[in-house]
Write an enzyme that holds these catalytic residues in place. Structure first.
Site, mmCIF file in Angstrom:
data_model
loop_
_atom_site.group_PDB
_atom_site.id
_atom_site.type_symbol
_atom_site.label_atom_id
_atom_site.label_comp_id
_atom_site.label_asym_id
_atom_site.label_seq_id
_atom_site.Cartn_x
_atom_site.Cartn_y
_atom_site.Cartn_z
ATOM 1 C CG ASP A 77 -34.265 -20.784 -6.251
ATOM 2 O OD1 ASP A 77 -33.751 -20.131 -7.165
ATOM 3 O OD2 ASP A 77 -33.700 -21.755 -5.710
ATOM 4 C CG ASP A 115 -29.191 -22.202 -4.492
ATOM 5 O OD1 ASP A 115 -30.269 -21.659 -4.245
ATOM 6 O OD2 ASP A 115 -28.799 -22.471 -5.642
#
Length: 465
Positions: free
Chosen positions: A307, A360
């Protein structure tokens, strides 16, 4: 401040004027330019030198782009406002000026609120999805199935117990690393080959997964209330013996997905997208499981690096954030990636959406689900367990994500940068404090269920004569 000026345009495109349409009167007017190939600074200089009070740049795409300029390009000499409008707005503007009609343009900068309440709604959806997915099997389990499970456990029939349990896939350390590398490869492919047909493929895959997830959620809820209804079946060609309720629910879910596809560009399409996405993630978290903290550490640490790299470090190589470009749907012909939850900014006059990607929610959700199973296996409840603390950690990590988004003036944030320390970090710290880190690290759910089954059988075995 509102600026009212009259616009005169004769549709003559003059490439010598940097794609600026020639105006009969520039003084007291707004100049209009298509995006073209020349720089924004060059367009602004031409418009300003002609006496225009402002410049409108019509983008060649529906989305708006940031109008950048070099330090040495002379941008500091530009005194007039330069505003970009979307392609559709430009088409509407041209239609309004057919026949040389005069058009009044109002330029203003509305105040953006510090916090839009859609962020709170998105936070609630994300945390609620993780909690719902973790507790789903407990909530939907019927009393009859619990009794049957206990009877099988008391008889020591481990094979029957495994059949009674919902089928699931245990993630391994190798598959965790492989998944992150596969996701990186797919992200790069999306970045370079993003097109409308590629996004359409993702939309179809998303709908198939969403339909299956919605079907699973609805059928399990119906089965909890009326198990006999689900067991009524009908014999159909090709499909064979099929539950009537399951068939009806499947048709309704397919109709729901088709309606969403047809209306996916409307202002309310986010509702259908979020419903399909939440159902899909609940089903994924029911099927995929982390066996212990060791695998969780490998998966979440790899996702943590993934990420951060694709949001913050990828501009060093690709000159822009790959993750943000893909999430925005650049070069997708107006289509957007469906693999995220989104909520419109209702109180923001600039519009737009607050979004969170499925990863997420799924990555931390896998760890939260594991802690719930660990707490049940070790008969931990309340603050003595790990599950409630990780739910709080996940919620706090999301809060930090949106705080970072605000402090960085809306720049996209790698949510796992905040979520991994607030979930995996909390779990490891509690494990160290409680002296249970070794058990968490090498926890074996199969041996745990076998030992609990054998202890139950021992308690229920008849005494010797």
């Amino acid at each position: 401040m509102v600026l009212k000026v009259k616009l005169y345009l004769d549709y003559l495109q003059d490439l010598g004027l940097c794609c600026l349409w020639r105006l009969k009167k520039l003084s007291g007017s707004i100049a209009v330019s298509i995006r073209g190939d020349c720089t924004y600074t060059a367009k602004a200089e031409v418009a300003q030198s002609g006496g225009a009070q402002a410049l409108l740049v019509i983008n060649d795409k529906e989305a708006l782009a940031e109008m950048g300029c070099d330090k040495d390009s002379g941008a500091s000499n530009i005194k007039i406002p330069v505003v970009m409008i979307s392609k559709s707005a430009g088409e509407y503007l041209k239609e309004s000026m057919v026949g040389g009609q005069k058009v009044e343009i109002k330029l203003y900068a509305p105040t953006r609120p510090v916090v839009d309440f859609s962020v709170v709604f998105l936070w609630l959806m994300s945390v609620g999805t993780v909690i719902s997915a973790t507790l789903w099997s407990e909530f939907t389990a019927t009393e009859e199935s619990d009794k049957h499970y206990n009877e099988l456990s008391s008889k020591g029939n481990s094979s029957a117990v495994k059949e009674e349990e919902q089928e699931h896939i245990d993630i391994t350390a190798k598959s965790a690393v492989g998944f992150v590398f596969t996701a990186s490869t797919f992200l790069v492919l999306l970045y370079f080959f993003m097109s409308s047909w590629f996004v359409w493929l993702l939309i179809i895959l998303f709908c198939l997964g969403g339909v299956q997830g919605m079907h699973n959620c609805i059928v399990t809820l119906i089965a909890r209330r009326c198990r006999d209804c689900v067991e009524k079946k009908v014999n159909l060609p090709l499909l064979g013996e099929t539950s009537i309720v399951s068939l009806v629910v499947c048709c309704c879910c397919l109709a729901f997905a088709i309606v969403w596809i047809v209306n996916r560009r409307t202002s309310y399409s986010w509702i259908g997208q979020d419903i399909l996405g939440i159902c899909l993630m609940i089903t994924v978290l029911q099927v995929a499981r982390l066996p212990n903290i060791k695998v969780a550490a490998v998966l979440l640490c790899c996702a943590f690096v993934y990420d951060i790299f694709w949001v913050f470090l990828s501009p060093i190589i690709f000159h822009q954030s790959v993750m943000i470009a893909v999430a925005r749907g650049d070069n997708s012909g107006g289509e957007s990636i469906p693999m995220l939850l989104r909520v419109p900014r209702f109180s923001d006059p600039w519009g737009g959406y607050n979004m969170i990607g499925f990863g997420d929610i799924l990555f931390p959700g896998l760890l939260v689900s594991f802690t719930r199973r660990y707490d049940k296996a070790n008969k931990k409840s309340g603050t003595n367990g790990y599950f409630p603390w990780l739910v709080i950690g996940y919620g706090f990590g999301l809060f930090l994500t949106y705080l970072g988004l605000y402090l960085m003036d809306g720049h996209g944030q790698p949510a796992l940068l905040y979520l991994v320390p607030c979930t995996l970090g909390v779990c490891v710290i509690f494990g160290l404090v409680r002296g249970e880190i070794k058990e968490l690290w090498s926890f074996d759910p199969e041996s745990s269920s076998s030992s609990s089954s054998s202890s139950s059988a021992t308690r229920n075995a008849p005494g010797d004569a």
